[in-house]
Every structure is written in structure tokens, then in C-alpha cells.
Design a protein around this motif. Structure first.
Motif, PDB file in Angstrom:
ATOM      1  N   HIS A   1       0.701  -1.279  -0.106  1.00 30.93           N
ATOM      2  CA  HIS A   1       0.009   0.031   0.089  1.00 30.93           C
ATOM      3  C   HIS A   1       0.727   1.207   0.008  1.00 30.93           C
ATOM      4  N   GLU A   2       1.857   1.172   0.669  1.00 31.38           N
ATOM      5  CA  GLU A   2       2.700   2.509   0.961  1.00 31.38           C
ATOM      6  C   GLU A   2       3.243   2.676  -0.579  1.00 31.38           C
ATOM      7  N   LEU A   3       3.795   1.726  -1.288  1.00 22.30           N
ATOM      8  CA  LEU A   3       4.504   1.651  -2.306  1.00 22.30           C
ATOM      9  C   LEU A   3       3.446   2.286  -3.584  1.00 22.30           C
ATOM     10  N   ARG A   4       2.319   1.676  -3.418  1.00 27.50           N
ATOM     11  CA  ARG A   4       1.450   2.104  -4.500  1.00 27.50           C
ATOM     12  C   ARG A   4       1.011   3.845  -4.255  1.00 27.50           C
ATOM     13  N   TRP A   5       0.809   4.085  -2.960  1.00 29.56           N
ATOM     14  CA  TRP A   5       0.513   5.236  -2.650  1.00 29.56           C
ATOM     15  C   TRP A   5       1.590   6.290  -2.882  1.00 29.56           C
ATOM     16  N   ASN A   6       2.878   5.915  -2.899  1.00 33.43           N
ATOM     17  CA  ASN A   6       3.856   6.717  -3.318  1.00 33.43           C
ATOM     18  C   ASN A   6       4.176   6.724  -4.778  1.00 33.43           C
ATOM     19  N   ILE A   7       3.394   6.163  -5.464  1.00 36.23           N
ATOM     20  CA  ILE A   7       3.572   5.915  -7.161  1.00 36.23           C
ATOM     21  C   ILE A   7       2.257   6.299  -7.880  1.00 36.23           C
ATOM     22  N   GLY A   8       2.298   7.662  -8.385  1.00 36.54           N
ATOM     23  CA  GLY A   8       0.928   8.129  -9.221  1.00 36.54           C
ATOM     24  C   GLY A   8       0.813   6.992 -10.453  1.00 36.54           C
ATOM     25  N   TYR A   9      -0.540   6.756 -10.760  1.00 36.18           N
ATOM     26  CA  TYR A   9      -0.339   5.921 -12.188  1.00 36.18           C
ATOM     27  C   TYR A   9      -1.559   6.683 -13.034  1.00 36.18           C
ATOM     28  N   VAL A  10      -1.202   6.821 -14.333  1.00 37.06           N
ATOM     29  CA  VAL A  10      -2.047   7.258 -15.165  1.00 37.06           C
ATOM     30  C   VAL A  10      -2.349   6.353 -16.340  1.00 37.06           C
ATOM     31  N   LEU A  11      -3.454   6.017 -16.816  1.00 32.21           N
ATOM     32  CA  LEU A  11      -3.764   4.998 -17.815  1.00 32.21           C
ATOM     33  C   LEU A  11      -4.252   5.711 -18.910  1.00 32.21           C
ATOM     34  N   GLN A  12      -4.306   5.148 -20.149  1.00 30.85           N
ATOM     35  CA  GLN A  12      -4.810   5.553 -21.223  1.00 30.85           C
ATOM     36  C   GLN A  12      -6.549   5.634 -21.092  1.00 30.85           C
ATOM     37  N   GLN A  13      -6.873   4.338 -20.642  1.00 33.11           N
ATOM     38  CA  GLN A  13      -8.407   4.401 -20.207  1.00 33.11           C
ATOM     39  C   GLN A  13      -8.508   5.518 -18.865  1.00 33.11           C
ATOM     40  N   ILE A  14      -9.048   6.397 -18.951  1.00 30.03           N
ATOM     41  CA  ILE A  14      -8.822   7.706 -17.935  1.00 30.03           C
ATOM     42  C   ILE A  14      -9.111   7.072 -16.603  1.00 30.03           C
ATOM     43  N   ALA A  15     -10.414   6.004 -16.647  1.00 36.66           N
ATOM     44  CA  ALA A  15     -10.599   5.434 -15.205  1.00 36.66           C
ATOM     45  C   ALA A  15     -10.837   6.323 -14.202  1.00 36.66           C
ATOM     46  N   LEU A  16     -11.557   7.584 -14.390  1.00 41.64           N
ATOM     47  CA  LEU A  16     -12.177   8.246 -13.362  1.00 41.64           C
ATOM     48  C   LEU A  16     -13.370   7.587 -12.728  1.00 41.64           C
ATOM     49  N   PHE A  17     -13.710   7.791 -11.473  1.00 43.18           N
ATOM     50  CA  PHE A  17     -15.022   6.919 -10.781  1.00 43.18           C
ATOM     51  C   PHE A  17     -16.261   7.856 -11.383  1.00 43.18           C
ATOM     52  N   PRO A  18     -17.093   7.139 -12.054  1.00 40.09           N
ATOM     53  CA  PRO A  18     -18.100   8.177 -12.868  1.00 40.09           C
ATOM     54  C   PRO A  18     -19.216   8.784 -11.925  1.00 40.09           C
ATOM     55  N   HIS A  19     -19.486   8.035 -10.689  1.00 40.85           N
ATOM     56  CA  HIS A  19     -20.266   8.484  -9.816  1.00 40.85           C
ATOM     57  C   HIS A  19     -19.768   9.528  -8.741  1.00 40.85           C
ATOM     58  N   MET A  20     -18.715   9.639  -8.907  1.00 43.32           N
ATOM     59  CA  MET A  20     -17.966  10.757  -7.810  1.00 43.32           C
ATOM     60  C   MET A  20     -17.585  12.099  -8.623  1.00 43.32           C
ATOM     61  N   SER A  21     -17.699  13.226  -7.652  1.00 40.22           N
ATOM     62  CA  SER A  21     -17.318  14.407  -8.370  1.00 40.22           C
ATOM     63  C   SER A  21     -15.713  14.464  -8.558  1.00 40.22           C
ATOM     64  N   ILE A  22     -15.351  15.546  -9.291  1.00 42.29           N
ATOM     65  CA  ILE A  22     -13.808  15.722  -9.595  1.00 42.29           C
ATOM     66  C   ILE A  22     -13.041  15.760  -8.134  1.00 42.29           C
ATOM     67  N   GLN A  23     -13.713  16.544  -7.236  1.00 40.14           N
ATOM     68  CA  GLN A  23     -12.714  16.601  -6.025  1.00 40.14           C
ATOM     69  C   GLN A  23     -12.664  15.209  -5.333  1.00 40.14           C
ATOM     70  N   GLU A  24     -13.830  14.405  -5.350  1.00 38.56           N
ATOM     71  CA  GLU A  24     -13.827  13.082  -4.747  1.00 38.56           C
ATOM     72  C   GLU A  24     -12.846  12.260  -5.413  1.00 38.56           C
ATOM     73  N   ASN A  25     -12.721  12.435  -6.903  1.00 32.76           N
ATOM     74  CA  ASN A  25     -11.794  11.542  -7.357  1.00 32.76           C
ATOM     75  C   ASN A  25     -10.479  11.846  -7.206  1.00 32.76           C
ATOM     76  N   ILE A  26      -9.974  13.127  -7.049  1.00 35.07           N
ATOM     77  CA  ILE A  26      -8.846  13.519  -6.787  1.00 35.07           C
ATOM     78  C   ILE A  26      -8.519  13.232  -5.537  1.00 35.07           C
ATOM     79  N   SER A  27      -9.569  13.141  -4.779  1.00 40.03           N
ATOM     80  CA  SER A  27      -8.972  13.056  -2.892  1.00 40.03           C
ATOM     81  C   SER A  27      -8.907  11.672  -2.532  1.00 40.03           C
ATOM     82  N   VAL A  28      -9.075  10.441  -3.449  1.00 39.41           N
ATOM     83  CA  VAL A  28      -8.989   9.197  -3.090  1.00 39.41           C
ATOM     84  C   VAL A  28      -7.849   8.677  -2.261  1.00 39.41           C
ATOM     85  N   VAL A  29      -6.385   8.969  -2.648  1.00 39.11           N
ATOM     86  CA  VAL A  29      -5.347   8.440  -2.210  1.00 39.11           C
ATOM     87  C   VAL A  29      -5.175   9.625  -1.029  1.00 39.11           C
TER      88      VAL A  29
END
Length: 322
Positions: free
Chosen positions: A72-100
Motif C-alpha cells: 500500500h505504501e509503495l502504490r501510494w507513493n507511485i501515481g499511475y495514469v492510464l490511457q483509459q482515464i478510469a475516473l470514478f463516474p459517480h464521484m465528483s472531480i474533487q472526490e476523484n482527486i481525493s481518493v489517495v
């Protein structure tokens, strides 16, 4: 920062996706991995955050084996951006950014400030966009949110897997420019996978060309263009040494001086008729140069302007290898 020491990935059916990879990615470097489909570049990327486990060898981050990190610590310290944007559709932009940040226990106030800071960083007004849902944004705007979500908890490393390839050409070019400018400010270690040589040349501090699970060449954009390791790299670049050394009208590349701007005496100049090779040779030592025509400085050029010009003038078909 990130070190691959004789790393291989083999699957049960005998397929070798990555073969004896030896590579070191420096802290703060924009490192681009490029090659045709199936060459192992995405496998290599996913081994860094342990989405794919390596079969042989050692992979280290800051001198420590990735297997010794808490996952968990490893992945929290590594941001990951995909071709398939994969934002959570039911969440606001703020909520999407706030996950980690929420998973890491940040306070609501700190998260709110971070969301404002990140949206401002990519030119999106926080009051306008923070409460919108992903479906209310364009593809380019959604991908911007994908990038800042990866930056939300201020990770050391950002992994980007063909993040712009699904976008239209105009959005893609704008995001390339934005990402290049952003990296000059935030100085993250970015590992960026693409199959587009023009994109690689525009963005990369260094480029790693892969084929059949192996590294063919690692070098700066100048190295790749000027000194391709073999015919495969030369063909993949879609350029030849002659065009690199050719004379170019540098006035077409230069940023014009403003009417009231006086060119500093301490900066070096180069004739507008000089070759791209000569310009880049000087720009390895100088941050920018004045371009001189008919005895007067008419503008300035930097390394990125020359590299972008080269990328834009590669042979037709070089930018879309599959």
C-alpha cells in the motif's frame, strides 16, 4: 532512483515479456519507454508498482527492493495514469482527486487546499470544476484530472501508460505541452510509455527503445536521432542523420523578441542558417541562444524548441507505430 537489475518476466506458457532488463532511471527524470506493441514496455512499467511480479532479477526504488515495501505504501507513493482515464463516474472531480489523500489520512482542509492547487496547476478553475462529474468534462479535461489525481498525494514517482493516445490530435498536443511545462515545475520522476516517437522526442529527457522484451537503445532525444543504435531504431524514428545535420532556418523555430525586449549581451548567438545539429550542440551548454539574421538578433531558441521542430518534421508515418 529506479533500478532494474537483470529483471525478467516469464509467463507459465513460456512467453518472455521482458528479458534480462538492466536499466537505471534517475530521480526527477522524464523517462520515456517506446516500442511497438508487444515489446514489453507496459509489463516493465507495471513491475515498478507491483501490478506485475517479476520472475527473475531485482527491482529497486531508492536502493530498496520493491518486494520489501509495504504494497500500500509503495502504490501510494507511485501515481499511475492510464490511457483509459478510469475516473470514478459517480464521484465528483474533487472526490476523484481525493481518493489517495483520504486513504493516507489527510485532513479535509488539507485535501481541499490540495484539490484547489492541483486544478489550478492544470488550468481548471476549482470553483467551476470541483463538483462536476467526469461525464460533464471533455476527454482532454478528464485526462487532466487523471494526471492531477496521480499527483494528489505528492508521490515521488508517476507512471504513465500511453495516457494521451485515445485523445484527438489537438487535445493530445496540448496535453503534451502542458505535461512538459508541469514537469519543469514539479520535477517528479516520470516513466512514460508510448508507441509514438514524436511524443517521445517532445517529452523525454531520455528515451528507452524496446523490441521483443529487450532494450535496444537508451539515450537523449539527440542520441536517438543522431546516433541510432541500429536499423530498427533508425526506422522507428523515421528520420536519418542527413536531415538532422541539414541546414535549417532557425528563424522559423525562434521565439521572436518583443518590441521592447533587448537581447542580453551575455547570451550566445547562432546564425539562423545553422544546422539543427550545431544548434543542439550549443544548447547542451546554454539554456537558450539568440538567433541572428542580417546582423541582428531576431529571437531565441531553446533545446525543447529544436527537439519539437525535429519531431514535427520526422518522415511521414514515423509517429504511429503499433
Amino acid at each position: 532512483m529506479i533500478k532494474f537489475d537483470n529483471v525478467s518476466k516469464k509467463y507459465q506458457d513460456g512467453t518472455a515479456a521482458v528479458k534480462s532488463l538492466n536499466l537505471e532511471i534517475k530521480a526527477g527524470e522524464f523517462f520515456v519507454v517506446i516500442g511497438p506493441s508487444g515489446c514489453g514496455k507496459t509489463t516493465m512499467l507495471k513491475m515498478i508498482n507491483r501490478l506485475i511480479t517479476l520472475s527473475e532479477g531485482t527491482l529497486l526504488i531508492n536502493g530498496m527492493r520493491i518486494s520489501d515495501y509495504d504494497i500500500h505504501e509503495l502504490r501510494w507513493n507511485i501515481g499511475y495514469v492510464l490511457q483509459q482515464i478510469a475516473l470514478f463516474p459517480h464521484m465528483s472531480i474533487q472526490e476523484n482527486i481525493s481518493v489517495v489523500p483520504e486513504l493516507r489520512g489527510w485532513s479535509k482542509e488539507r485535501i481541499h487546499e490540495r484539490v484547489d492547487e492541483l486544478l489550478d496547476m492544470v488550468g481548471l478553475d476549482s470553483k467551476t470544476y470541483r463538483n462536476r462529474k467526469p461525464k460533464e468534462l471533455s476527454g482532454g479535461q478528464q485526462q487532466r484530472i487523471g494526471v492531477v489525481r496521480a499527483l494528489a498525494a505528492d508521490p515521488e514517482i508517476i507512471l504513465m501508460d500511453e495516457p494521451f493516445s485515445a485523445l484527438d490530435p489537438i487535445s493530445r498536443e496540448k496535453l503534451q505541452e502542458d505535461l512538459y511545462s508541469l514537469q519543469r515545475r514539479i520535477k517528479k520522476t516520470i516513466v512514460f510509455v508510448t508507441h509514438d516517437m514524436k511524443e517521445a522526442l517532445k517529452l523525454g529527457d531520455r528515451i528507452c527503445v524496446m523490441r521483443d522484451g529487450e532494450v535496444v537503445q537508451v539515450g537523449t532525444p539527440e542520441d536517438i536521432i543522431q546516433r541510432p543504435a541500429d536499423e530498427f531504431v533508425r526506422n522507428f524514428v523515421g528520420n536519418d542523420k542527413g536531415s538532422f545535420e541539414a541546414m535549417a532556418d532557425l528563424s522559423r523555430i525562434a521565439e521572436p523578441l518583443r518590441k521592447d525586449e533587448i537581447f542580453p549581451d551575455q547570451l550566445k548567438t547562432i546564425p539562423a542558417s545553422s544546422s539543427l545539429k550545431d544548434a543542439l550542440a550549443l544548447l547542451t551548454k546554454e539554456e537558450k541562444l539568440g538567433v541572428e539574421a542580417q546582423g541582428a538578433v531576431i529571437g531565441t531558441i531553446n533545446r525543447q524548441a529544436v527537439i519539437q521542430y525535429l519531431a514535427d518534421h520526422l518522415k511521414e508515418g514515423s509517429g504511429g507505430h503499433e
